[in-house]
Scaffold this active site. Structure first.
Site, mmCIF file in Angstrom:
data_model
loop_
_atom_site.group_PDB
_atom_site.id
_atom_site.type_symbol
_atom_site.label_atom_id
_atom_site.label_comp_id
_atom_site.label_asym_id
_atom_site.label_seq_id
_atom_site.Cartn_x
_atom_site.Cartn_y
_atom_site.Cartn_z
ATOM 1 N N GLY A 165 0.814 -1.234 0.000
ATOM 2 C CA GLY A 165 0.000 0.000 0.000
ATOM 3 C C GLY A 165 0.832 1.262 0.000
ATOM 4 O O GLY A 165 0.315 2.357 -0.148
ATOM 5 N N GLU A 200 -2.602 0.428 -12.800
ATOM 6 C CA GLU A 200 -3.608 -0.626 -12.964
ATOM 7 C C GLU A 200 -5.006 -0.017 -12.919
ATOM 8 O O GLU A 200 -5.201 1.045 -12.324
ATOM 9 C CB GLU A 200 -3.513 -1.643 -11.816
ATOM 10 C CG GLU A 200 -2.239 -2.436 -11.739
ATOM 11 C CD GLU A 200 -2.204 -3.297 -10.480
ATOM 12 O OE1 GLU A 200 -1.372 -4.217 -10.440
ATOM 13 O OE2 GLU A 200 -2.990 -3.036 -9.526
ATOM 14 N N TYR A 202 -8.333 0.546 -11.197
ATOM 15 C CA TYR A 202 -8.630 0.469 -9.764
ATOM 16 C C TYR A 202 -9.893 -0.373 -9.568
ATOM 17 O O TYR A 202 -10.952 -0.024 -10.090
ATOM 18 C CB TYR A 202 -8.815 1.863 -9.156
ATOM 19 C CG TYR A 202 -9.002 1.801 -7.660
ATOM 20 C CD1 TYR A 202 -10.211 2.109 -7.055
ATOM 21 C CD2 TYR A 202 -7.952 1.377 -6.839
ATOM 22 C CE1 TYR A 202 -10.372 2.017 -5.688
ATOM 23 C CE2 TYR A 202 -8.107 1.277 -5.465
ATOM 24 C CZ TYR A 202 -9.321 1.595 -4.891
ATOM 25 O OH TYR A 202 -9.470 1.493 -3.542
ATOM 26 N N GLU A 275 -0.668 -12.986 -2.781
ATOM 27 C CA GLU A 275 -1.811 -12.119 -2.510
ATOM 28 C C GLU A 275 -2.618 -11.911 -3.790
ATOM 29 O O GLU A 275 -2.055 -11.593 -4.835
ATOM 30 C CB GLU A 275 -1.346 -10.746 -2.010
ATOM 31 C CG GLU A 275 -0.708 -10.740 -0.645
ATOM 32 C CD GLU A 275 -0.365 -9.326 -0.187
ATOM 33 O OE1 GLU A 275 -0.611 -8.370 -0.964
ATOM 34 O OE2 GLU A 275 0.172 -9.179 0.929
ATOM 35 N N ARG A 292 8.165 -14.437 2.860
ATOM 36 C CA ARG A 292 8.485 -14.639 4.288
ATOM 37 C C ARG A 292 7.331 -15.380 4.948
ATOM 38 O O ARG A 292 6.252 -15.489 4.367
ATOM 39 C CB ARG A 292 8.650 -13.268 4.956
ATOM 40 C CG ARG A 292 7.333 -12.496 4.956
ATOM 41 C CD ARG A 292 7.422 -11.110 5.545
ATOM 42 N NE ARG A 292 6.103 -10.522 5.666
ATOM 43 C CZ ARG A 292 5.500 -9.840 4.696
ATOM 44 N NH1 ARG A 292 6.098 -9.665 3.532
ATOM 45 N NH2 ARG A 292 4.284 -9.344 4.855
HETATM 46 C C1 MV4 Z 1 -5.319 -2.448 -5.513
HETATM 47 C C2 MV4 Z 1 -6.646 -2.271 -5.045
HETATM 48 C C3 MV4 Z 1 -7.642 -2.062 -5.991
HETATM 49 N N1 MV4 Z 1 -7.345 -2.063 -7.326
HETATM 50 N N2 MV4 Z 1 -5.062 -2.447 -6.829
HETATM 51 C C4 MV4 Z 1 -3.232 -2.271 -1.226
HETATM 52 C C5 MV4 Z 1 -1.882 -2.674 -0.762
HETATM 53 C C6 MV4 Z 1 -1.252 -3.389 -1.887
HETATM 54 N N3 MV4 Z 1 -1.125 -4.797 -1.511
HETATM 55 C C7 MV4 Z 1 -2.152 -3.274 -3.053
HETATM 56 N N4 MV4 Z 1 -3.419 -2.819 -2.517
HETATM 57 C C8 MV4 Z 1 -4.499 -2.663 -3.323
HETATM 58 N N5 MV4 Z 1 -4.293 -2.648 -4.645
HETATM 59 C C9 MV4 Z 1 -6.059 -2.263 -7.713
HETATM 60 N N6 MV4 Z 1 -5.767 -2.283 -9.020
HETATM 61 C C10 MV4 Z 1 -6.873 -2.328 -3.637
HETATM 62 C C11 MV4 Z 1 -5.784 -2.550 -2.801
HETATM 63 C C12 MV4 Z 1 -6.005 -2.697 -1.365
HETATM 64 C C13 MV4 Z 1 -6.361 -1.621 -0.616
HETATM 65 C C14 MV4 Z 1 -6.488 -0.400 -1.223
HETATM 66 C C15 MV4 Z 1 -6.870 0.654 -0.442
HETATM 67 C C16 MV4 Z 1 -7.104 0.505 0.916
HETATM 68 C C17 MV4 Z 1 -6.926 -0.698 1.505
HETATM 69 C C18 MV4 Z 1 -6.541 -1.776 0.756
HETATM 70 C C19 MV4 Z 1 -6.343 -3.017 1.362
HETATM 71 C C20 MV4 Z 1 -5.983 -4.093 0.594
HETATM 72 C C21 MV4 Z 1 -5.797 -3.935 -0.790
#
Ligand code: MV4
Length: 455
Positions: A165, A200, A202, A275, A292
């Site tokens: 994030g 990407e 959203y 993930e 990890r």
């Molecule tokens: C995203 C998404 C929605 N659309 N990518 C957040 C941390 C990282 N692991 C990638 N994450 C996300 N990527 C796309 N294309 C939503 C998340 C997401 C997230 C975003 C905003 C607030 C909290 C979040 C928690 C998990 C994943």
């Protein structure tokens, strides 16, 4: 065969590894900073070496001191835990160059997975679904604008060296694109020393669903089911559960196969997590791979009966995995709460002395912690006090058991997030299982307004 392990970590995960070493008849060496001299991981290890002053940079991140401790105690292997040096490419290489087995994947795999854009490209080539998006470099603003038009708004800009994030920016419409792109690149440069970003589509209302992977050094790769980690606040996971409440057997099989396919494609060995983002329509997309053991690994252990740390040490010893088939079916339902030394409305960390504490128990209750009555919570490290894990036959029973266990959990002397968790487990959206990563957005505000409503 590994006979002696140095744990390059502290707190509950260091204790977790030491306990498994004892059960395997393996000697354990703890390393500690001057602030941690009275810690349980120091007390229960067979040997302990002070590696520096309290600040992490001069202790738990101090590679020369850790390698010296490994040298003078004559260990065969080092377990990095999570955080600190767990995904540090240089550390993994230095361990192996010094003839000390790094209990984790090869350094080159850590490096590849650390480049989120390269990991995405690897997933695409392996035939694993990725989120529609762009590569990294554009030769002109027009090219960037056209690429984003073809993806469609809203879109999200991510740092290639980021993850978790950090450095993400959502762009609602074209007029904000260039400014957001420049800001994301400069933030990435200052945060990670690398300005590369990728874009990407959203995805709205997604869930964060991750699959546990184990791979040995004989070509066996399996998954051990999934964990739903959508209950996050500012990208900090607070509650995790296994299995994911909305996954169907078919979707579990499809996502599990994709996870194993990806792990094989990168030659993954040891424990790792893939993930995915899961949309309300049941579509899943690769997001990133963590190289990890994760904080939330216990809920997978509870529903599979597998000791993941034991499997990590066995794999690092060059043994074949005991379990050769993926866990497409597991037993029961497990939930984990991270109990932090934080104010439960503002989430501000509050270190201090634990005057007294009492842990819950009973059937299906596990507490992974390194605190004790009289323990002083240090300001130098993260604020996690304990992981409360429950396991039950089904999700409703697990929620009831979690609420009962939270009611028994007592920590006197510092504020904790126990009552925050009690509020979540009483929330109808959470208990319905129909939540997404936005569940906690506005919660602290809501709590403050409901607090003022009572006064
Ligand atoms: C995203 C998404 C929605 N659309 N990518 C957040 C941390 C990282 N692991 C990638 N994450 C996300 N990527 C796309 N294309 C939503 C998340 C997401 C997230 C975003 C905003 C607030 C909290 C979040 C928690 C998990 C994943």
């Amino acid at each position: 065969m590994i006979k002696k392990v140095l744990i390059a970590n502290r707190g509950e995960i260091a204790l977790r590894v030491i306990r498994t070493c004892k059960e395997l008849g393996i000697k354990s060496v703890a390393v500690f900073s001057q602030a941690d001299a009275d810690s349980l991981h120091v007390r229960f290890a067979d040997e302990a070496v002070c590696i520096g002053p309290p600040d992490s940079a001069r202790s738990y991140l101090n590679i020369p001191n850790i390698m010296t401790a490994a040298e003078i105690t004559g260990v065969d292997a080092i377990h990095p835990g999570y955080g600190f040096l767990a995904e540090n490419v240089y550390f993994a290489h230095i361990c192996n160059d010094c003839g000390v087995k790094f209990i984790g994947p090869p350094g080159d795999v850590i490096r590849l997975m650390g480049d989120k854009s390269a990991a995405r490209e690897t997933a695409r080539k392996a035939g694993v679904p990725i989120i529609p998006g762009t590569e990294e470099r554009f030769s002109s603003n027009e090219e960037l604008m056209d690429a984003c038009e073809s993806i469609g708004y809203p879109l999200i800009i991510k740092a290639s060296a980021g993850g978790g994030g950090k450095g993400m920016r959502v762009v609602e419409s074209p007029e904000f694109l260039f400014k957001a792109y420049q800001q994301a690149a400069s933030e990435a440069q200052s945060a990670f020393g690398n300005d590369r970003v990728y874009i990407e589509k959203y995805l709205q209302q997604v869930r964060h669903v991750e699959f546990q992977i184990l791979g040995d050094e004989h070509g066996n790769v399996i998954h051990l089911g999934e964990r739903d980690c959508s209950i996050q606040r500012r990208h900090q996971k607070l509650i995790e559960e296994a299995p994911c409440p909305v996954l169907t057997p078919r979707l579990r099989q499809e996502m599990g196969r994709a996870a194993v396919k990806f792990a094989r494609a990168v030659g993954y060995t040891n424990a790792g997590t893939i993930e995915f983002l899961l949309t309300p329509e049941g579509k899943f997309y690769f997001m990133e791979m963590n190289t990890r053991i994760q904080v939330e690994h216990p809920i997978t252990e509870e529903i599979t009966g597998v000791n993941l740390v034991k499997e990590q040490i066995r794999i690092a010893s060059g043994l074949e995995m005991k379990h050769k088939k993926s866990f497409n079916t597991c037993f029961g339902h497990a939930i984990e709460c991270r109990i932090n030394a934080e104010d439960s409305v503002t989430f501000q960390p509050v270190p201090g002395l634990i005057r007294n504490c009492h842990f819950p128990g009973g059937l299906g209750v596990r507490v992974d912690t390194a605190i004790y009555p009289g323990y002083r919570v240090q300001p130098f490290y993260d604020s996690m006090l304990a992981k409360l894990i429950v396991h039950a036959e089904d999700r409703d029973e697990a929620i009831a058991r979690m609420l009962r266990a939270l009611g028994e959990f007592e920590i006197e002397g510092i504020p904790t997030t126990i009552d925050f968790h009690q509020r979540v487990f009483r929330d109808p959206v959470f208990t319905s299982g129909r939540y997404d990563v936005g569940f906690l957005v506005g919660w602290d505000h809501r709590q403050i307004t409901s607090q003022t409503a009572h006064t």
